[in-house]
Write an enzyme that holds these catalytic residues in place. Structure first.
Site, PDB file in Angstrom:
ATOM      1  N   GLY A  20      42.201 159.027 126.584  1.00  0.00           N
ATOM      2  CA  GLY A  20      41.487 159.038 127.863  1.00  0.00           C
ATOM      3  C   GLY A  20      42.393 159.350 129.025  1.00  0.00           C
ATOM      4  N   SER A  21      43.200 160.408 128.872  1.00  0.00           N
ATOM      5  CA  SER A  21      44.268 160.647 129.851  1.00  0.00           C
ATOM      6  C   SER A  21      44.080 161.916 130.678  1.00  0.00           C
ATOM      7  CB  SER A  21      45.617 160.694 129.127  1.00  0.00           C
ATOM      8  OG  SER A  21      45.595 161.580 128.024  1.00  0.00           O
ATOM      9  N   TYR A  49      31.401 144.531 129.736  1.00  0.00           N
ATOM     10  CA  TYR A  49      32.732 145.116 129.933  1.00  0.00           C
ATOM     11  C   TYR A  49      33.812 144.051 129.774  1.00  0.00           C
ATOM     12  CZ  TYR A  49      36.780 147.028 132.455  1.00  0.00           C
ATOM     13  OH  TYR A  49      38.037 147.428 132.810  1.00  0.00           O
TER      14      TYR A  49
END
Length: 263
Positions: free
Chosen positions: A14-15, A154
């Site tokens: 996720g970069s 979350y």
């Protein structure tokens, strides 16, 4: 104190933007060969090209794969069979009341925030053990301790990240591998900017002020009374990824601006 990661390969999931991109940039500047990851081929490739021009000391590769699925994790590992540093950063958040968060919302957060890290850690840790050196870092959240009432789903997923990291550290006891979690507080990433866009448009204030107002109103125990920058998170992660942090493992490292109100 100088951090040198030359010769180490780092994968940051996720970069393509936000905290993940900032981490990838800091690791690259420290000399690591960095693998950028995202779901979109175009966005991932663009992020890798951008990183090459921002002081990368090693190579930069782009691998698009949806790590929220077992198939995506398998595809990523097939293209990058060994890493020395794994940063489990891929994550999502969605403010939503408990009674409106259906099973799909819970499962999506679980698959992205928890299972992506579980699958990749399971895939890469044996290779690290073979060379007796490795770093696995889970990007969790202060929400793992301070469960936010507006997105309980979350918070629960981030508590799980902290627990998995601690368990894996114990599992790898006596090796040259460390496993830690990092707990950011509110951070001025693209995702947070998008969440605050309406308030910014309404008030006309700079985004930094809008973010600070949000922190003071919704995270009142913050000591710094503002949102952190993505670079501030990346600094701690880069240290943990380095040989300098060899005695730090099984830890939940706070970079939350003092928000968690416990000793």
């Amino acid at each position: 104190m100088q951090i040198d990661l030359a010769g180490k390969t780092a994968l940051v999931t996720g970069s393509t933007e936000g905290i993940g991109y900032a981490i990838a940039r800091q690791l690259a500047r420290a000399g690591a060969d960095v693998v950028i990851n995202g779901r979109s081929e175009e966005k991932t490739a663009n992020a890798a090209e951008r990183l090459k021009g921002e002081g990368a000391g090693g190579t930069v590769a782009a691998v698009a794969a949806d790590v929220a699925t077992a198939e995506g994790c398998d595809a990523l590992v097939a293209k990058v069979p060994h890493v020395d540093i794994l940063v489990n950063n891929a994550g999502i958040f969605q403010p939503l009341d408990f009674f409106e968060a259906n099973d799909e919302v819970w499962d999506r957060h679980w698959q992205v925030n928890v299972m992506s890290a579980v699958r990749l850690s399971r895939a890469y840790l044996p290779g690290m053990q073979n060379v007796d050196w490795g770093r696995v870092i889970f990007i969790a959240s202060e929400s793992g301790f301070n469960i936010p009432v507006e997105m309980i789903h979350y918070g629960v997923s981030k508590t799980a990240d902290i627990a998995v990291a601690r368990g894996l550290a114990k599992r790898m006891a006596g090796t040259g591998i460390t496993v830690n979690s990092v707990l950011p507080g509110p951070t001025l990433s693209e995702g947070v900017e998008a969440m605050l866009a309406e308030e910014r448009a309404k008030t006309g204030k700079p985004i930094e002020e809008v973010a600070a107002d949000f922190v003071k109103k919704h995270r009142g125990s913050s000591i710094i009374q503002r949102a952190a920058s993505v670079e501030e998170i990346a600094n701690l992660v880069t240290y943990l990824a380095s040989p300098l942090a060899s005695a730090t493992t099984g830890a939940s490292m706070r970079v939350d601006g003092g928000l968690i109100d416990t000793l």
